[in-house]
Design a protein around this motif. Sequence first.
Motif, PDB file in Angstrom:
ATOM      1  N   ALA A   1       0.827  -1.207   0.000  1.00 16.12           N
ATOM      2  CA  ALA A   1       0.000   0.000   0.000  1.00 16.12           C
ATOM      3  C   ALA A   1       0.863   1.259   0.000  1.00 16.12           C
ATOM      4  N   ARG A   2       1.967   1.229   0.734  1.00 15.88           N
ATOM      5  CA  ARG A   2       2.896   2.368   0.763  1.00 15.88           C
ATOM      6  C   ARG A   2       3.513   2.579  -0.628  1.00 15.88           C
ATOM      7  N   ILE A   3       3.856   1.483  -1.291  1.00 13.60           N
ATOM      8  CA  ILE A   3       4.441   1.588  -2.633  1.00 13.60           C
ATOM      9  C   ILE A   3       3.402   2.121  -3.618  1.00 13.60           C
ATOM     10  N   ALA A   4       2.190   1.576  -3.560  1.00 12.52           N
ATOM     11  CA  ALA A   4       1.129   2.016  -4.469  1.00 12.52           C
ATOM     12  C   ALA A   4       0.846   3.502  -4.292  1.00 12.52           C
ATOM     13  N   GLU A   5       0.867   3.966  -3.053  1.00 13.88           N
ATOM     14  CA  GLU A   5       0.652   5.392  -2.788  1.00 13.88           C
ATOM     15  C   GLU A   5       1.758   6.232  -3.413  1.00 13.88           C
ATOM     16  N   ALA A   6       3.018   5.770  -3.286  1.00 15.77           N
ATOM     17  CA  ALA A   6       4.146   6.508  -3.863  1.00 15.77           C
ATOM     18  C   ALA A   6       4.060   6.545  -5.384  1.00 15.77           C
ATOM     19  N   VAL A   7       3.635   5.419  -5.990  1.00 12.81           N
ATOM     20  CA  VAL A   7       3.488   5.381  -7.448  1.00 12.81           C
ATOM     21  C   VAL A   7       2.368   6.314  -7.894  1.00 12.81           C
ATOM     22  N   GLY A   8       1.233   6.229  -7.220  1.00 15.12           N
ATOM     23  CA  GLY A   8       0.072   7.018  -7.622  1.00 15.12           C
ATOM     24  C   GLY A   8       0.234   8.504  -7.400  1.00 15.12           C
ATOM     25  N   SER A   9       0.935   8.893  -6.339  1.00 18.58           N
ATOM     26  CA  SER A   9       1.070  10.315  -6.007  1.00 18.58           C
ATOM     27  C   SER A   9       2.219  10.991  -6.740  1.00 18.58           C
ATOM     28  N   GLY A  10       3.088  10.199  -7.363  1.00 22.14           N
ATOM     29  CA  GLY A  10       4.227  10.786  -8.052  1.00 22.14           C
ATOM     30  C   GLY A  10       5.412  11.075  -7.168  1.00 22.14           C
ATOM     31  N   THR A  11       5.349  10.660  -5.882  1.00 20.69           N
ATOM     32  CA  THR A  11       6.484  10.900  -4.988  1.00 20.69           C
ATOM     33  C   THR A  11       7.661   9.973  -5.293  1.00 20.69           C
ATOM     34  N   MET A  12       7.412   8.908  -6.070  1.00 26.56           N
ATOM     35  CA  MET A  12       8.496   8.041  -6.525  1.00 26.56           C
ATOM     36  C   MET A  12       8.754   8.378  -7.989  1.00 26.56           C
ATOM     37  N   PRO A  13       9.744   9.227  -8.267  1.00 25.69           N
ATOM     38  CA  PRO A  13       9.938   9.711  -9.640  1.00 25.69           C
ATOM     39  C   PRO A  13      10.498   8.629 -10.552  1.00 25.69           C
ATOM     40  N   VAL A  14      10.351   8.859 -11.839  1.00 25.74           N
ATOM     41  CA  VAL A  14      10.966   7.988 -12.843  1.00 25.74           C
ATOM     42  C   VAL A  14      12.471   8.188 -12.801  1.00 25.74           C
ATOM     43  N   CYS A  15      13.226   7.099 -12.916  1.00 30.81           N
ATOM     44  CA  CYS A  15      14.681   7.184 -12.865  1.00 30.81           C
ATOM     45  C   CYS A  15      15.200   8.081 -13.976  1.00 30.81           C
ATOM     46  N   ASP A  16      16.104   8.955 -13.586  1.00 30.48           N
ATOM     47  CA  ASP A  16      16.706   9.894 -14.531  1.00 30.48           C
ATOM     48  C   ASP A  16      17.894   9.220 -15.187  1.00 30.48           C
ATOM     49  N   ILE A  17      17.620   8.490 -16.258  1.00 32.54           N
ATOM     50  CA  ILE A  17      18.690   7.789 -16.967  1.00 32.54           C
ATOM     51  C   ILE A  17      18.535   8.056 -18.449  1.00 32.54           C
TER      52      ILE A  17
END
Length: 347
Positions: free
Chosen positions: A176-192
């Motif tokens: 649930a913590r991971i899903a929240e981070a994915v949905g809210s955008g707090t886990m950004p896409v890797c800058d590569i």
Amino acid sequence: MTVVWINGAFGAGKTTAARELIELLPNSTLFDPEVIGGALPHLLPPKHLAEVGDFQDLPIWRRLVIDTAAAMLAELGGTLVVPMTLLRQEYRDEIFGGLAARRISVQHLLLAPAETILRERIAGREIPPDLPDGEIRVRQWSYDHIEPYRAALASWLTADAHLVDNSALTPYETAARIAEAVGSGTMPVCDIVQTPEPTAETVAAGVLLFDERDRVLLVDPTYKAGWEFPGGVVEPGEAPARAGMREVTEETGIELDDVPRLLVVDWEQPAPPGYGGLRLLFDGGRLDAAEAGRLLLPGPELRAWRFVSEEEAADLLPPVRYERLRWALRARERGAALYLEAGVPVG
């Protein structure tokens, strides 16, 4: 198409959290790269497998992880949830860069329970009953990798991934913590960097830059394995020497005033899945101490740079690339360009 990569030490709870996560993320699928490792004994000779202590050290494992993830997303779309420990930054760069080259974004998450909790989980981990000496080997493997995990945390992992401390969380709460981070955008896409894979032979231009001790500059790209010269693929309608100058500025921040002199033209033989093509090396001249001190690594494209002797370069460059450098240095000494095929002078 997106990959949510759940990283962490062995025993951190990655797989159990991933199984819960696919129930919370719409249109998501679980891909466990362990299945790739399990298939390799059926694909490779035992002698070849015996040369490494970890499947991740085999280039074929890393390549198959990239290709399988891309194929699954092409078939299913949506989000791929991947629970897999990655403790070596160069492997992370190779895999994430390979996915980025296929226009697949990666969100990198780290499950980081306290070490005391981690050790408790390893001690209580269920071991498949049909695995010979399973309990001893699996537990010892997990314990042995705690120190490399600590080293990765101290050097790059914490800064690279979105951290979730799941010491006191159940697998569902972790998901649930991971899903929240994915949905809210707090886990950004890797800058590569995204470097599209070629679909035909290419022309690439590299530039050799030297310090006051005549050591040559090498750079360590994040998007592929091995050290390289500053440079890149020549764009349509672009002069190769100008392409090399552009790449030098983009990669190092150094602007060359003069068009560099050609040293070698090397025909690189196609080696599937690569297409090969022409590889040109130019002499960018010598940088004084002040210019060398201004070297930058802008953006996510390069991990590191260093000036090396010809002997030191032999330990860093792939064999054909090293031969290309070796003959370029001879051409520089003689003042005459050389034509090579697969790193060997012809004519």
